[in-house]
Design an enzyme around this catalytic site. Structure first.
Site, short mmCIF file in Angstrom:
data_model
loop_
_atom_site.label_atom_id
_atom_site.label_comp_id
_atom_site.label_asym_id
_atom_site.label_seq_id
_atom_site.Cartn_x
_atom_site.Cartn_y
_atom_site.Cartn_z
N GLY A 285 0.81 -1.21 0.00
CA GLY A 285 0.00 0.00 0.00
C GLY A 285 0.84 1.25 0.00
O GLY A 285 0.42 2.29 0.54
N GLY B 241 1.68 3.09 -2.46
CA GLY B 241 1.39 4.03 -3.55
C GLY B 241 0.80 5.33 -3.06
O GLY B 241 0.67 6.29 -3.83
N ASP C 226 -1.46 -7.45 -5.24
CA ASP C 226 -2.80 -7.44 -4.64
C ASP C 226 -2.71 -8.21 -3.32
O ASP C 226 -2.64 -9.44 -3.31
CB ASP C 226 -3.80 -8.11 -5.58
CG ASP C 226 -5.20 -8.18 -4.97
OD1 ASP C 226 -5.39 -7.68 -3.85
OD2 ASP C 226 -6.09 -8.75 -5.63
N VAL C 227 -2.73 -7.51 -2.21
CA VAL C 227 -2.50 -8.16 -0.92
C VAL C 227 -3.62 -9.11 -0.52
O VAL C 227 -3.45 -9.95 0.37
CB VAL C 227 -2.27 -7.14 0.22
CG1 VAL C 227 -1.03 -6.31 -0.04
CG2 VAL C 227 -3.50 -6.28 0.45
N SER D 231 -4.72 0.29 13.93
CA SER D 231 -5.41 1.57 14.19
C SER D 231 -5.83 1.63 15.65
O SER D 231 -6.10 0.59 16.26
CB SER D 231 -6.66 1.65 13.30
OG SER D 231 -7.53 2.66 13.76
N TYR E 118 -14.66 -2.20 10.94
CA TYR E 118 -13.25 -1.83 10.73
C TYR E 118 -12.42 -2.27 11.94
O TYR E 118 -11.30 -2.77 11.79
CB TYR E 118 -13.18 -0.32 10.55
CG TYR E 118 -11.79 0.29 10.49
CD1 TYR E 118 -10.97 0.08 9.40
CD2 TYR E 118 -11.33 1.10 11.53
CE1 TYR E 118 -9.70 0.66 9.35
CE2 TYR E 118 -10.08 1.69 11.48
CZ TYR E 118 -9.27 1.46 10.39
OH TYR E 118 -8.02 2.03 10.33
N ALA F 254 -11.17 -5.98 12.21
CA ALA F 254 -10.10 -6.28 11.25
C ALA F 254 -8.77 -5.77 11.77
O ALA F 254 -7.72 -6.44 11.65
CB ALA F 254 -10.43 -5.66 9.89
N LYS F 255 -8.79 -4.60 12.37
CA LYS F 255 -7.56 -4.02 12.90
C LYS F 255 -7.14 -4.69 14.22
O LYS F 255 -5.96 -4.82 14.51
CB LYS F 255 -7.75 -2.51 13.10
CG LYS F 255 -7.82 -1.74 11.78
CD LYS F 255 -6.50 -1.88 11.06
CE LYS F 255 -6.48 -1.38 9.65
NZ LYS F 255 -5.19 -1.61 8.97
#
Lengths: 261, 179
Positions: free
Chosen positions: A13, A15, A63-64, A151, A164, A167-168
């Protein structure tokens, strides 16, 4: 200072946003950086800009969410540069506000699970032998590092994007588990929980200046983090020799907004 | 009144038999299978990640939605402490446990305004079939208390009207191992 001189890092990521900041900071300190981006349109310019500044960087489209793509990125990195010392998994997709009672797995969970949780495991399993090999190098010339970008929401939950947070959170649990698993090999695994001026956040500020005011007001240091100087510097610490006895930890880098660890 | 208990296995069976409440309540037992998918992360295949993390996590999400739809005012999610401690060769199990535990906080934040409390009760990993000799110690210090741990009363209290102002919390019920 060239605190990671001679090391090879992959930053997913990279970019844009936090990943870009980490890639730039590591490159400035001597690392050869693979800008692993889903789209060459974002990754190539970052790599080119690092090279223009005198650093060493190349883009590898990755593509992770696809384990084979992650493995191919790692293999290609080692083929080109001969080693892999630092794996930073930052890429993440998702984050659509939703009500938990109406959340749909396909719309509100799958992307975050795949790019956050699954991808952390993909990065770990593919990078592992190379990180171990790095840790077997003489002191000061290597040291395997896995860094996962999580996060504060992964600790305290989220009222706006409830899925979210899990997942974190899962990434932190993976880091603790792998810290135990890889400690005997000398590989460290840590997390960073940033709040920084990513493109998404800056765009949100443009649309809603009150949001910026609110975030800055609740932050003891009174500003949003800079992706390179603030977040990249924490990544540099975790990537280099100064953190060789730190593992399984999460460093929240948000100007003091979240103090719950 | 009876409490809706979602999940299979001995923990769910015990809570189904022992927990009741004076308000509408639901208990979700996270399906952490400590006997499956144990091993070094480099040996982890996609099918194992799906079976040990993804599908059980989707069940937690669905369970929360089912509890909400059923009108539950008290929701308790049961997890192992391995999500907080991590576990050697148990990265997927830890990921599931912690994802479930933090979903509780998100749910508590969203549903608190409607008077719904959502909490977690964390049990020792062995309750979920995790082999501590593989996963490693949960804590530096030994367990403070001896004897069998029965979480029923703790879960029942969180399911009751008495716990109306406790939400988003994790109550560790393991005899004083994780602190």
């Amino acid at each position: 200072m060239n605190r990671v001189d001679g090391r090879v890092a992959i930053v997913t990521g990279a970019g844009q946003g936090v990943g870009e900041g980490i890639a730039r900071r590591l490159a400035r300190e001597g690392a050869t950086v693979v800008v692993a981006a889903r789209r060459a349109e974002t990754g190539e310019p970052v790599a080119a800009s690092i090279r223009d500044g005198g650093g060493r960087a190349e883009c590898i489209v990755t593509d992770v969410a696809d384990g084979e793509s992650v493995r191919a990125c790692v293999d290609e990195t080692v083929r080109r540069f001969g080693r892999l010392d630092i794996m930073v998994h930052n890429a993440f997709m998702g984050g659509i506000p939703h009500k938990l009672e109406n959340a749909r797995i396909d719309k509100h969970w799958t992307n975050m699970s795949r790019t956050g949780v699954w991808a952390s495991l993909f990065c770990a399993r593919s990078a592992m032998p190379h990180l171990v090999a790095s840790s077997r190098r003489p002191t000061g010339t290597g040291g395997g590092r896995l860094i996962l970008i999580t996060s504060p929401s992964g600790v305290e939950g989220s009222a706006n994007i409830p899925l979210y947070s899990p997942a974190k959170a899962a990434q932190r649990a993976i880091a603790k588990s792998l810290a135990r698993e890889w400690g005997p090999h000398g590989v460290t695994v840590n997390c960073i929980g940033p709040v920084a001026g990513s493109p998404a956040l800056l765009t949100a500020f443009e649309r809603n200046p009150a949001l910026q005011d609110a975030i800055e007001a609740r932050t003891p240091l009174g500003r949003v983090g800079d992706i390179t100087e603030d977040i990249g510097s924490v990544a540099l610490f975790l990537a280099g020799d100064d953190s060789s006895f730190v593992t399984g930890q999460t460093i929240i880098c948000d100007g003091g907004s979240f103090l719950g660890l | 009144m009876s409490v809706l208990v979602l999940g299979d296995g001995p923990i769910a069976d015990r809570l189904r038999a022992t927990v009741s409440s004076d308000v509408e309540a639901a208990v979700i037992v996270t399906e952490v299978d400590g006997g499956r998918g144990v091993g070094p992360v480099e040996d982890l295949d996609d099918a194992t990640i799906d079976a040990v993390f993804e599908q059980p996590m989707q069940k937690v999400i669905a369970g929360l939605q089912q509890a909400h739809a059923a009108g539950a005012k008290r929701i308790v999610v049961i997890v192992p402490t391995i999500g907080m401690s991590g576990g050697d060769q148990h990265a997927v199990h830890a990921a599931l446990a912690e994802a479930a535990r933090i979903t509780v906080k998100s749910a508590a934040r969203q549903w608190g305004a409607d008077g719904i409390t959502v909490n977690a009760v964390a049990l020792a990993p062995e309750e979920f079939g995790v082999d501590a000799t593989v996963a490693g110690p949960v804590a530096i210090a030994p367990r403070a208390m001896s004897g069998e741990v029965d979480p029923s009363d703790t879960v029942a209290w969180l399911c009751s009207g008495s716990a109306a102002h406790v939400t988003g919390q994790t109550v560790v019920c393991d005899g004083g191992l994780w602190m």
